[in-house]
Scaffold this motif. Structure first.
Motif, PDB file in Angstrom:
ATOM      1  N   SER B  52       0.995  -1.177  -0.064  1.00 37.69           N
ATOM      2  CA  SER B  52       0.096   0.021  -0.042  1.00 37.69           C
ATOM      3  C   SER B  52       0.979   1.249  -0.169  1.00 37.69           C
ATOM      4  CB  SER B  52      -0.661   0.107   1.185  1.00 37.69           C
ATOM      5  OG  SER B  52      -1.561   1.387   1.286  1.00 37.69           O
ATOM      6  N   THR B  53       1.176   1.554  -1.286  1.00 33.98           N
ATOM      7  CA  THR B  53       2.060   2.886  -1.080  1.00 33.98           C
ATOM      8  C   THR B  53       1.520   4.311  -0.358  1.00 33.98           C
ATOM      9  OG1 THR B  53       2.505   2.406  -3.504  1.00 33.98           O
ATOM     10  CG2 THR B  53       3.073   4.492  -2.724  1.00 33.98           C
ATOM     11  N   ARG B  54       0.093   4.498  -0.646  1.00 35.00           N
ATOM     12  CA  ARG B  54      -0.451   5.620  -0.044  1.00 35.00           C
ATOM     13  C   ARG B  54      -0.381   5.502   1.517  1.00 35.00           C
ATOM     14  NH1 ARG B  54      -5.061   7.877  -2.889  1.00 35.00           N
ATOM     15  NH2 ARG B  54      -4.151   6.714  -4.557  1.00 35.00           N
ATOM     16  N   ARG B  56       1.394   3.411   3.626  1.00 37.96           N
ATOM     17  CA  ARG B  56       2.740   3.463   3.864  1.00 37.96           C
ATOM     18  C   ARG B  56       3.344   4.844   4.051  1.00 37.96           C
ATOM     19  NH1 ARG B  56       7.673   4.597   1.690  1.00 37.96           N
ATOM     20  NH2 ARG B  56       7.127   3.055  -0.104  1.00 37.96           N
ATOM     21  N   SER B  57       3.161   5.404   2.914  1.00 40.08           N
ATOM     22  CA  SER B  57       3.941   6.765   2.690  1.00 40.08           C
ATOM     23  C   SER B  57       3.319   7.695   3.692  1.00 40.08           C
ATOM     24  CB  SER B  57       3.835   7.309   1.185  1.00 40.08           C
ATOM     25  OG  SER B  57       4.423   6.457   0.375  1.00 40.08           O
ATOM     26  N   SER B  58       1.717   7.647   3.813  1.00 38.81           N
ATOM     27  CA  SER B  58       1.241   8.521   4.893  1.00 38.81           C
ATOM     28  C   SER B  58       1.847   8.573   6.290  1.00 38.81           C
ATOM     29  CB  SER B  58      -0.090   8.364   4.468  1.00 38.81           C
ATOM     30  OG  SER B  58      -1.094   9.403   5.380  1.00 38.81           O
TER      31      SER B  58
END
Lengths: 319, 319, 319
Positions: B52-54, B56-58
């Motif tokens: 989950s890029t978003r 995880r990045s968040s």
């Protein structure tokens, strides 16, 4: 100390110095603010040609707690897969201004080669079937703490017996531990099926056995190695079940250990294969202590290599 | 608050406290120097068993803006793929001295289990078809801001209606939002094809409809769920086109929404499938506000869990 | 300067300013504490839709040495693979409060598009067959240093000749270098097999040759491009061996270079294919200098874009 390539390179005093410093570093684990300024502005690169979550994370946490910048480079998706040579990859990473390179590689000797190519400090995080020196250091740290619970001033392991059980042939953990434990004066018993004893074992400074049961009541520490499941089909032993029957630390064998004997495993464990749940979770299991020790020992090693007050990065013409 | 496992665990005042703190955190987004010292020396691990890029990045950005050290561990290439149990993986990561573990896992209940095994704070970043509580919090944050543009002092959502449209059966976003929105007093209408309504929906504290058109002019907020393309072949509905015709927020339906009704979507969007470009880019679309709110809300949650002045990391014998 | 999208956008003075600042940044490489506070609290995201270890690491190190927070997002395992549009991905990342977005993408023009969608600064880290401007800047930095070893005050490259050899058609490195070198006044000779010369080459401000041997003694700098092995089967030339015979910088050709002529290669090298080991490791090879220059130049670019004292992050309604 300029590099950490092999446990066999370390003499007695160097080991004790690293372990003593690791004791100080371990205090950080208990602090809410786990941050020391020692390596601020230093750059540590984890250059991993093989996957290893726990070792990579352990070095990353150790570096960050010392305030270093830590960069992770995985061989997957890297220039490596584009056909670049190891030497060019290592030279390239070093040319970016790296202070320490933590290398894991499937080829024995890769970190040694790297150390000959570059000026940065090199730490071997596991190379082929050769060595994994920080694993041996964290094991020694863990064992020493365990012994000190009874005998507070223990420094050496003279008179203590450590049994290392499993696939010795393919184990860099075993090789590093044999070197380090012997330097600290321990007796080491190697226990393995005949098919997983390396040729040349006769020249190792250890006792060799193929009968785990005969060793159980003689070991102060029993160190179970991970069985690589890919070996299962290699003809080294008939079935997983037969491996467990002969070489697993089962509940029955657990009961036959010397009272107070410690249980170690480098992880990740195959529960039910080389180690039973009873053994993994036993009161004398030090397996999670090993993990915690890993961070402290790697902080110690990074500090030993990089932490000198007068440290300057050697620069070549091109740097 | 010790862990954040489920939106259903949060009472009214806890939600308001998190959202109010998130309002303060959101100020950071507008500053050139987006850095608060609150979590300096704390270690947050993103342990993601699903990509989950978003999310995880968040969490990574939120942690770093609070000056925490953030370590990413992806299940790909991790010990997990070597057959280690979830419990051993979680215990191992925790033993490295982690203060908070942000877990995403394909199995419902994995974060709850983790919280029972370790002393570190656990945040559920999405578990199976169960919950995704920070998503519900960021949605509530976004909706509250939207409402406050007209009514500055709004705290609760009493008298407001939120329609959640799509694949309810498989959606942890829907489950977390129903719990949170109900606690804040909103009316919730669930809209889905009969094949994507979970068994047990009758006991949910919501209105249920299979007719999106009948709901359009009743909703203050319409929340479109992502259609997982892999469901397409699952027999849940005949074709993507038929899904759009019946349940997509098309241009025609956009025109039938209540004036000022807000449009939400957790992302990533399938434009042209569950949401038209007109709807996604409409003046009342809050979709990018949701993303920005995600960082603020996660800063708030991390601070709530870790930021206490007297916080010390609980240590076990082995830590 | 608001974005860095193309070397062709940079005028003479802008290039000199970036290179001069990079000279100052390069001092950091020689310091034990490689940390400048300039970008503390700024968030730089590496958004890479193509793998590139060296470019990604170089930007990461550059950002961290300037004290920025650096977040890596790889398209693998990202929302991209879930069918999200480029625009939505870029808007989503920007909405998290990013100050600079470093984008690598397989499509020419993607960074330009991104810069039109968001307020954050955009840096092109390589887009399709279009441009790779920081590569051209680091090449110019390296060449300028090389020239200054003899002529300390050199600013421009007037009267100097740079030969660029290899697969011009598919090379963004060639395109960016042609633009930048021409702006600095260099003569550029393009050398390639006819099959690897782009249509439209006639309008480039360069000399074109298909005969490497005729160029060797005319170049002050010879820049060898990487051969993409996947082109091998594309019918562009018969066999790797024939490529080497005609266009490789072999030991024989090395001997025919002008005395003092510099050798460049953007890496990773295919030793034995486009460049021989003798050439790669020659005294006048600047290949590792290019790598070191990459960090300095990227620090310079990040500082130029983000480092202004009065910089504030532009915010839209939804930010």
């Amino acid at each position: 100390m300029r590099h950490l390539l092999s446990a066999a390179d370390l003499d007695h005093d160097e080991i004790v110095e690293i372990l003593d410093l690791a004791e100080e570093m371990a205090q950080v684990l208990h602090r809410p603010i786990k941050k020391l300024p020692a390596l601020r502005g230093r750059t540590v690169v984890n250059l991993f040609f093989e996957d290893s979550t726990r070792t990579r994370s352990s070095f990353e946490i150790a570096g960050k707690w010392l305030s270093a910048d830590v960069i992770n480079i995985s061989a997957k998706g890297s220039s490596v897969s584009k056909g670049e040579s190891l030497r060019d990859t290592v030279l390239t990473v070093a040319a970016m201004g790296v202070d320490a390179l933590v290398i894991r590689h499937q080829a024995s000797g890769a970190p040694l080669q790297a150390s000959q190519w570059i000026d940065a400090h090199v730490i071997n995080a596991g190379d082929g079937m050769h060595e994994h020196p920080t694993q041996a250091l964290l094991d020694a740290f863990t064992i020493r703490r365990h012994l000190r619970a009874e005998t507070p001033d223990v420094i050496d392991f003279a008179g203590r017996t450590v049994a290392i059980v499993g696939d010795i042939t393919h184990s860099r953990v075993a090789r590093s531990n044999v070197a380090l434990l012997r330097t600290l004066g321990a007796n080491v018993i190697i226990v393995a099926p005949p098919t997983l004893l390396p040729s040349g074992i006769d020249s190792w400074p250890v006792e060799v056995s193929t009968d785990l049961d005969s060793v159980l009541d003689r070991a102060d520490v029993i160190m179970m190695l991970r069985v690589q499941r890919e070996r299962m089909s290699g003809g080294y032993f008939p079935t997983p079940r037969e491996y467990t029957v002969s070489y697993g630390l089962t509940r029955d064998r657990l009961a036959k250990l010397r009272p107070g004997a410690a249980i170690c495993h480098p992880g990740p464990m195959n529960r039910g294969l080389e180690i039973s749940a009873d053994a993994a979770d036993a009161a004398n299991s030090l397996i999670l202590d090993q993990v915690a020790a890993g961070v402290a020992v790697r902080m110690s090693v990074l500090y030993e290599l990089l932490g000198g007050a007068d440290e300057t990065v050697p620069t070549k013409e091109h740097a």
